[in-house]
Design an enzyme around this catalytic site. Structure first.
Site, PDB file in Angstrom:
ATOM      1  N   TYR A 131       0.820  -1.207   0.000  1.00 55.44           N
ATOM      2  CA  TYR A 131       0.000   0.000   0.000  1.00 55.44           C
ATOM      3  C   TYR A 131       0.850   1.251   0.000  1.00 55.44           C
ATOM      4  O   TYR A 131       2.084   1.188   0.168  1.00 55.44           O
ATOM      5  CB  TYR A 131      -0.959  -0.008   1.195  1.00 55.44           C
ATOM      6  CG  TYR A 131      -0.316   0.324   2.541  1.00 55.44           C
ATOM      7  CD1 TYR A 131       0.514  -0.584   3.196  1.00 55.44           C
ATOM      8  CD2 TYR A 131      -0.541   1.554   3.151  1.00 55.44           C
ATOM      9  CE1 TYR A 131       1.087  -0.269   4.424  1.00 55.44           C
ATOM     10  CE2 TYR A 131       0.022   1.872   4.383  1.00 55.44           C
ATOM     11  CZ  TYR A 131       0.840   0.960   5.011  1.00 55.44           C
ATOM     12  OH  TYR A 131       1.408   1.276   6.219  1.00 55.44           O
ATOM     13  N   LYS A 170       6.375  -1.753   1.907  1.00 53.44           N
ATOM     14  CA  LYS A 170       5.193  -1.188   2.562  1.00 53.44           C
ATOM     15  C   LYS A 170       4.058  -2.199   2.417  1.00 53.44           C
ATOM     16  O   LYS A 170       3.154  -2.061   1.582  1.00 53.44           O
ATOM     17  CB  LYS A 170       4.857   0.180   1.956  1.00 53.44           C
ATOM     18  CG  LYS A 170       4.033   1.056   2.885  1.00 53.44           C
ATOM     19  CD  LYS A 170       4.067   2.508   2.453  1.00 53.44           C
ATOM     20  CE  LYS A 170       3.106   3.384   3.225  1.00 53.44           C
ATOM     21  NZ  LYS A 170       3.292   3.460   4.664  1.00 53.44           N
ATOM     22  N   GLU A 222      12.937   2.671  13.397  1.00 53.58           N
ATOM     23  CA  GLU A 222      11.939   3.677  13.025  1.00 53.58           C
ATOM     24  C   GLU A 222      10.840   3.650  14.064  1.00 53.58           C
ATOM     25  O   GLU A 222      11.007   3.043  15.133  1.00 53.58           O
ATOM     26  CB  GLU A 222      11.402   3.398  11.615  1.00 53.58           C
ATOM     27  CG  GLU A 222      10.751   2.039  11.448  1.00 53.58           C
ATOM     28  CD  GLU A 222      10.174   1.791  10.060  1.00 53.58           C
ATOM     29  OE1 GLU A 222       9.902   2.749   9.321  1.00 53.58           O
ATOM     30  OE2 GLU A 222       9.974   0.610   9.729  1.00 53.58           O
TER      31      GLU A 222
HETATM   32  N1  PDD Z   1       2.940   5.149   7.423  1.00 50.75           N
HETATM   33  N2  PDD Z   1       7.688   3.877   8.715  1.00 50.75           N
HETATM   34  C1  PDD Z   1       6.523   3.207   8.812  1.00 50.75           C
HETATM   35  C2  PDD Z   1       6.529   1.865   9.440  1.00 50.75           C
HETATM   36  C3  PDD Z   1       5.339   3.780   8.323  1.00 50.75           C
HETATM   37  O1  PDD Z   1       4.180   3.094   8.403  1.00 50.75           O
HETATM   38  C4  PDD Z   1       5.372   5.085   7.757  1.00 50.75           C
HETATM   39  C5  PDD Z   1       4.155   5.759   7.213  1.00 50.75           C
HETATM   40  C6  PDD Z   1       6.605   5.746   7.692  1.00 50.75           C
HETATM   41  C7  PDD Z   1       6.746   7.123   7.078  1.00 50.75           C
HETATM   42  O2  PDD Z   1       6.660   7.069   5.670  1.00 50.75           O
HETATM   43  P1  PDD Z   1       6.119   8.307   4.828  1.00 50.75           P
HETATM   44  O3  PDD Z   1       6.936   9.485   5.221  1.00 50.75           O
HETATM   45  O4  PDD Z   1       6.346   7.905   3.422  1.00 50.75           O
HETATM   46  O5  PDD Z   1       4.659   8.480   5.176  1.00 50.75           O
HETATM   47  C8  PDD Z   1       7.744   5.108   8.173  1.00 50.75           C
HETATM   48  C9  PDD Z   1       1.731   5.597   6.780  1.00 50.75           C
HETATM   49  C10 PDD Z   1       1.467   7.068   6.878  1.00 50.75           C
HETATM   50  C11 PDD Z   1       0.582   4.714   7.246  1.00 50.75           C
HETATM   51  O6  PDD Z   1       0.822   3.526   7.334  1.00 50.75           O
HETATM   52  O7  PDD Z   1      -0.528   5.208   7.474  1.00 50.75           O
END
Ligand code: PDD
Length: 295
Positions: free
Chosen positions: A40, A154, A186
């Site tokens: 996703y 992701k 993270e």
């Molecule tokens: N999540 N690390 C993880 C595990 C994440 O799920 C996300 C973002 C990020 C940050 O990625 P980005 O800057 O591309 O949003 C890092 C999204 C927002 C979610 O799962 O809703």
């Protein structure tokens, strides 16, 4: 006097059709449902302009490659589907959720031979982080990172992230910061930055973390702003001694963590580098909204 009640209709995209959310149906045999076999993206949209669209589509391709699923659409097709979803949405600011699963098939762990992926786009309203959180910072806890070794994908299979995030909810905190073998990977749904002795530190991209789009924006802005920074592993000791800790994501933007495991970070208030970065991020975001920046 009668009060007019308007019920917002969310129009979603599912496998070739735009339709009301309530009418959307997928098979219970979908491998996304049975195995979490899918990937996703969450793409922020400001004033109906997708933010960093190509970067998100590029990461989607990397995630699809990571799970050996052919991309069902060309970049042009994705752009058209996304722009149409944005046009049809009620809200001008969105967290556009986009999901591709391997699709429905007989329940077998191995990939079925003939299978059609399921493509789903859901426009969610995007509310910027609460003022209170920006001004005072947020609280976080730490936990052992017990996820798999492909956190760069992701994947929709988010059970470990869900459980880790719930730990912070149970503790009344905004995020769980994850530690693997003595190093910061993270957050449960964000990336982590640390300021140590005035130097901004970011963990290097690896299989231990999602390569965040916001992470890239923050590093670009650090370069532009002349903020001294280093991309290198951050130890737990450095995290606990940090003057500032930040979390970043498409929905959280940049937030300061001011309490970690019940202890104040630095003086317990968002630090000077956070304030500079937050201002730079807002300026950049607004330039994109006005159509001047590189969206
Ligand atoms: N999540 N690390 C993880 C595990 C994440 O799920 C996300 C973002 C990020 C940050 O990625 P980005 O800057 O591309 O949003 C890092 C999204 C927002 C979610 O799962 O809703």
């Amino acid at each position: 006097m009668t009060t007019a009640v308007t019920t917002a209709v969310t129009t979603i995209y599912l496998n070739g059709q735009f339709l009301p959310l309530e009418e959307a149906r997928i098979s219970v045999m979908d491998r996304g449902f049975l195995f979490g076999d899918g990937v996703y993206e969450v793409i922020p949209v400001y004033s109906r302009r997708p933010f960093r669209l190509h970067e998100h589509l590029h990461r989607l391709q990397a995630s699809l490659d990571g799970i050996r699923l052919a991309n069902p659409h060309t970049t042009r097709e994705w752009e058209n589907l996304i722009l149409r979803s944005v046009e049809l949405a009620e809200s001008e600011d969105l967290g556009l959720y986009l999901q591709v699963t391997r699709g429905p098939g007989p329940r077998d762990h191995a990939f079925p031979k003939q299978i059609q992926p399921t493509v789903f786009i859901l426009p969610l309203p995007l509310t910027p982080p609460a003022r209170e959180g920006v001004e005072s910072g947020v609280a976080a806890i730490t936990a052992a990172d017990n996820r798999w070794l492909r956190c760069d994908i992701k994947a929709t299979a988010l059970l470990p992230n869900v459980l880790l995030r719930q730990l912070s909810v149970d503790a009344g905190c905004a995020e769980t910061l994850l530690l693997r073998d003595g190093f910061v990977s993270e957050g449960s749904s964000s990336n982590v930055f640390v300021v140590a002795n005035g130097l901004l530190l970011a963990p290097p991209k690896s299989n231990f973390m999602l390569p965040g789009i916001t992470y890239d924006v923050v590093l670009e802005l650090a370069r532009q702003e002349g903020i001294a920074h280093e991309i290198r592993p951050i130890s737990e000791v450095e995290l606990r001694a940090a003057g500032e800790v930040w979390i970043t994501s498409s929905t959280k933007e940049v937030l300061a963590v001011t309490t970690l495991d019940g202890q104040p970070v630095g003086d317990g208030r968002p630090g000077p580098l956070f304030r500079r970065m937050h201002a730079a991020y807002q300026d950049y975001k607004h330039s994109v909204m006005r159509g001047k920046g590189n969206a």
